[in-house]
Each structure stands twice: as C-alpha cells, then as structure tokens.
Design a protein around this motif. Sequence first.
Motif, mmCIF file in Angstrom:
data_model
loop_
_atom_site.group_PDB
_atom_site.id
_atom_site.type_symbol
_atom_site.label_atom_id
_atom_site.label_comp_id
_atom_site.label_asym_id
_atom_site.label_seq_id
_atom_site.Cartn_x
_atom_site.Cartn_y
_atom_site.Cartn_z
ATOM 1 N N THR A 216 0.812 -1.220 0.000
ATOM 2 C CA THR A 216 0.000 0.000 0.000
ATOM 3 C C THR A 216 0.843 1.267 0.000
ATOM 4 O O THR A 216 0.664 2.148 -0.854
ATOM 5 N N PHE A 217 1.761 1.397 0.937
ATOM 6 C CA PHE A 217 2.548 2.632 1.004
ATOM 7 C C PHE A 217 3.479 2.772 -0.196
ATOM 8 O O PHE A 217 3.789 3.890 -0.621
ATOM 9 N N ILE A 218 3.918 1.657 -0.750
ATOM 10 C CA ILE A 218 4.726 1.723 -1.973
ATOM 11 C C ILE A 218 3.919 2.377 -3.089
ATOM 12 O O ILE A 218 4.395 3.298 -3.772
ATOM 13 N N ARG A 219 2.689 1.933 -3.265
ATOM 14 C CA ARG A 219 1.843 2.479 -4.328
ATOM 15 C C ARG A 219 1.429 3.920 -4.030
ATOM 16 O O ARG A 219 1.372 4.763 -4.934
ATOM 17 N N TRP A 220 1.128 4.211 -2.779
ATOM 18 C CA TRP A 220 0.748 5.576 -2.419
ATOM 19 C C TRP A 220 1.893 6.558 -2.675
ATOM 20 O O TRP A 220 1.673 7.668 -3.153
ATOM 21 N N ARG A 221 3.102 6.142 -2.353
ATOM 22 C CA ARG A 221 4.243 7.035 -2.573
ATOM 23 C C ARG A 221 4.502 7.226 -4.062
ATOM 24 O O ARG A 221 4.891 8.314 -4.493
ATOM 25 N N GLU A 222 4.292 6.181 -4.846
ATOM 26 C CA GLU A 222 4.440 6.318 -6.298
ATOM 27 C C GLU A 222 3.424 7.315 -6.857
ATOM 28 O O GLU A 222 3.751 8.132 -7.738
ATOM 29 N N PRO A 226 -3.070 8.695 -1.501
ATOM 30 C CA PRO A 226 -3.661 7.370 -1.319
ATOM 31 C C PRO A 226 -4.494 6.956 -2.530
ATOM 32 O O PRO A 226 -5.313 7.727 -3.039
ATOM 33 N N VAL A 227 -4.244 5.755 -3.012
ATOM 34 C CA VAL A 227 -4.966 5.203 -4.163
ATOM 35 C C VAL A 227 -5.385 3.781 -3.828
ATOM 36 O O VAL A 227 -4.898 3.175 -2.874
ATOM 37 N N ALA A 228 -6.297 3.249 -4.626
ATOM 38 C CA ALA A 228 -6.696 1.855 -4.460
ATOM 39 C C ALA A 228 -5.513 0.947 -4.797
ATOM 40 O O ALA A 228 -4.796 1.195 -5.767
ATOM 41 N N VAL A 229 -5.317 -0.077 -3.985
ATOM 42 C CA VAL A 229 -4.184 -0.993 -4.168
ATOM 43 C C VAL A 229 -4.701 -2.428 -4.172
ATOM 44 O O VAL A 229 -5.503 -2.820 -3.319
ATOM 45 N N ASP A 230 -4.238 -3.208 -5.120
ATOM 46 C CA ASP A 230 -4.584 -4.627 -5.165
ATOM 47 C C ASP A 230 -3.817 -5.362 -4.073
ATOM 48 O O ASP A 230 -2.581 -5.271 -3.998
ATOM 49 N N LEU A 231 -4.532 -6.090 -3.232
ATOM 50 C CA LEU A 231 -3.932 -6.810 -2.116
ATOM 51 C C LEU A 231 -4.134 -8.304 -2.295
ATOM 52 O O LEU A 231 -5.109 -8.747 -2.906
ATOM 53 N N SER A 232 -3.208 -9.068 -1.743
ATOM 54 C CA SER A 232 -3.356 -10.518 -1.718
ATOM 55 C C SER A 232 -2.969 -11.026 -0.342
ATOM 56 O O SER A 232 -2.484 -10.262 0.498
ATOM 57 N N SER A 240 -0.281 -6.917 6.654
ATOM 58 C CA SER A 240 -1.030 -7.079 5.408
ATOM 59 C C SER A 240 -2.456 -6.565 5.605
ATOM 60 O O SER A 240 -2.915 -6.383 6.723
ATOM 61 N N GLY A 241 -3.146 -6.355 4.490
ATOM 62 C CA GLY A 241 -4.534 -5.936 4.540
ATOM 63 C C GLY A 241 -4.716 -4.461 4.261
ATOM 64 O O GLY A 241 -3.742 -3.710 4.127
ATOM 65 N N PRO A 242 -5.971 -4.003 4.174
ATOM 66 C CA PRO A 242 -6.265 -2.611 3.827
ATOM 67 C C PRO A 242 -5.768 -1.631 4.894
ATOM 68 O O PRO A 242 -5.704 -1.952 6.078
ATOM 69 N N ILE A 243 -5.414 -0.430 4.443
ATOM 70 C CA ILE A 243 -5.021 0.668 5.325
ATOM 71 C C ILE A 243 -5.999 1.819 5.094
ATOM 72 O O ILE A 243 -6.339 2.133 3.951
ATOM 73 N N GLU A 244 -6.444 2.448 6.188
ATOM 74 C CA GLU A 244 -7.378 3.566 6.075
ATOM 75 C C GLU A 244 -6.733 4.702 5.279
ATOM 76 O O GLU A 244 -5.672 5.197 5.664
ATOM 77 N N PRO A 245 -7.345 5.150 4.163
ATOM 78 C CA PRO A 245 -6.730 6.207 3.346
ATOM 79 C C PRO A 245 -6.499 7.506 4.101
ATOM 80 O O PRO A 245 -5.580 8.264 3.776
#
Length: 324
Positions: A216-222, A226-232, A240-245
């Motif tokens: 999540t933070f990798i994608r947000w920093r890119e 905060p953006v939607a991130v595909d999680l597994s 792991s898991g969703p983070i509050e935007p």
Amino acid sequence: MDKNKRADRSVSAKDVFKAAECIGPLIRSTPLEHAPALSSASGAKVRLKLENQQVTGSFKLRGASNVIANLSESQRESGVIAPTAGNHGLALAHAGQAAGVPVTICLPETADPMKIAAMKASGAAIAFFPDVEKARQAATAMAAETGATFVSAYNNPFMIAGGGTVGLEILAEWIDAEVILVCLGGGGLASGIAMVAKAINPEIEIWGIQSEASPTFIRWREAGVPVAVDLSTSIAEGISGPIEPETMTWPIVRDLVDRVLPVSDAEIAAAMGWMLDHHRQVVEPSGIAAVAGIGRYAAQLAGRNVVAVVTGGNVSGQRYRALL
C-alpha cells in the motif's frame, strides 16, 4: 525524499518522549543485539532490536499502554474496542487488564490460536469475523453503539508515540546507527520511530519494509496520494490488509520514511529460519520483515551501521513448524 518537507501532524517527537516517561514502568527495554552472521552476510554492521522479547511478545504493548494511560475517566469506564490480526489486541488486553479497563477485540477467523488464548487469559471479550477488514468495520460500528473508544493499531497518536519509544531506545544505545529498518503495515511504528529518530539525527535513514502482498505505502508514494491498491494474502498477516486512506501515518511515512521496499513471503520464511539458527529467536512472520529486508537489500546497506527492528514473536508452535 526531501528531508526538509513537512506536513501538518498531530504527533511530534515531544509526544514520543512523553510516552517514554508514561509507559516506562509498564514495558521492557528490549535488547539491541549484535548480529555477527547477518553482518558478515550483508557487509553491514547489523544490530537487532528484539521487540519479540517485549512483555506481550511484540512492540504493540508500547502504544497500547500509552493509549490506556491517556484515557479519560469516562473512557476508562466505557472501555476500548479494537480490530486486529492479533498483537494489537493482545497488547490492549494486557494493558487494559492492568489498568482495570474493559477491552473488546474483533479478530479475523484466521487469528493465531496462541494469540487468541492469551487475549482471553487477559480478560478481553472476543468476537470473530471473516477477515481483518470486516473486523475493523464491526469494531467501528460496535464502538458507536456502545460508547467504547475505538483504538486503531496505527491511526492513533498515542499508538504512534508509544511505538516511537523503540527509536529512542535504539539511539540511546547506538547513536551511530545510520539506517533503521522496520516492518511496515499501517505505519504506526515506522512513523513514531522516524519522528523521533530524525529529531535526534536528521541524517539517519528509516526504511519501511512491506509485504509484497500488501504494497500500500509503496503504491501511495508512487502516486503521491492514497490510491486503491490490489492486495493478496500473506503469511505476514500483521503487516497485510487494507489501510485507512485518511490515516495520520500517511503524511509521516510520505515525508520522513526514506524508502519503502517490499519483501516476499519466501524471504520472510527464510528470515524466520535464520533467526532460529543464528540467534535462537522465535519470530512471527509479521515481525521479521526488516531482517528479510537486510537480506534482500544487502548491497545497498554494505558498510553502514544498520538496525533491524524485530517486532514480534507471537506464533503458535504448530504454525511456526509449518512455515519453516
């Protein structure tokens, strides 16, 4: 990352020092242990901050104790409620029992049996849900219905400040540390450490190590926002898991954490075996990401004074054997 960049924040280095004074009698100052084999393998001078030896088996007790200590009288009477994969709930249960504060924990059905048993032994009320996100949603609703105080594992100023005391202990013992690697889930621990470490030494680097399954933070920093991130799914469920935007950790991670880097489940499992073989330490998957990061990014750390924060060791014997 621009070291001079700053954002409006509700947590400061001063809050970390206040937290250290507040929780000092309630926690253990954990060892900062030399890691000769890891130093030799990486070419860095490595020490391990062993928060798996904390009273409840993870760093979470620092923030939980700080939260409980700062409740108002009415909040103490109404109790606290929290969603967690395990360690946050275990720490709140312990701190709440010691202070006479009722604690309710919302857990995913996959929570480690050892953590569940420990929470129950500390008197916490337990409710189960299909996954961590549904547990978070339920805890939020239950807090609104009952008047209990919702306690996020990371989106809370007292949790962040409590976690920052890890950084204080590191620099009190090794002021020449140049890089601190820390597991990165919701960002509470990394935020607290970065806040106080950079106040003491603006040149120190903080590296957040995320699971490849939850970048999540990798994608947000890119993206810069905060953006939607595909999680597994990952064996490291605690990071792991969703983070509050809207989390207050985002601007701190964005501005003060120098690098955010991924590690794989295979690297996490290998690091668990390394800790057992070379340090006789049992560490849970979510607690070992920083050590896995030293292995993966050794070339970039060679010749430097490096600390890896080992954040927790709460894992059942059955699961531990299966992972190794």
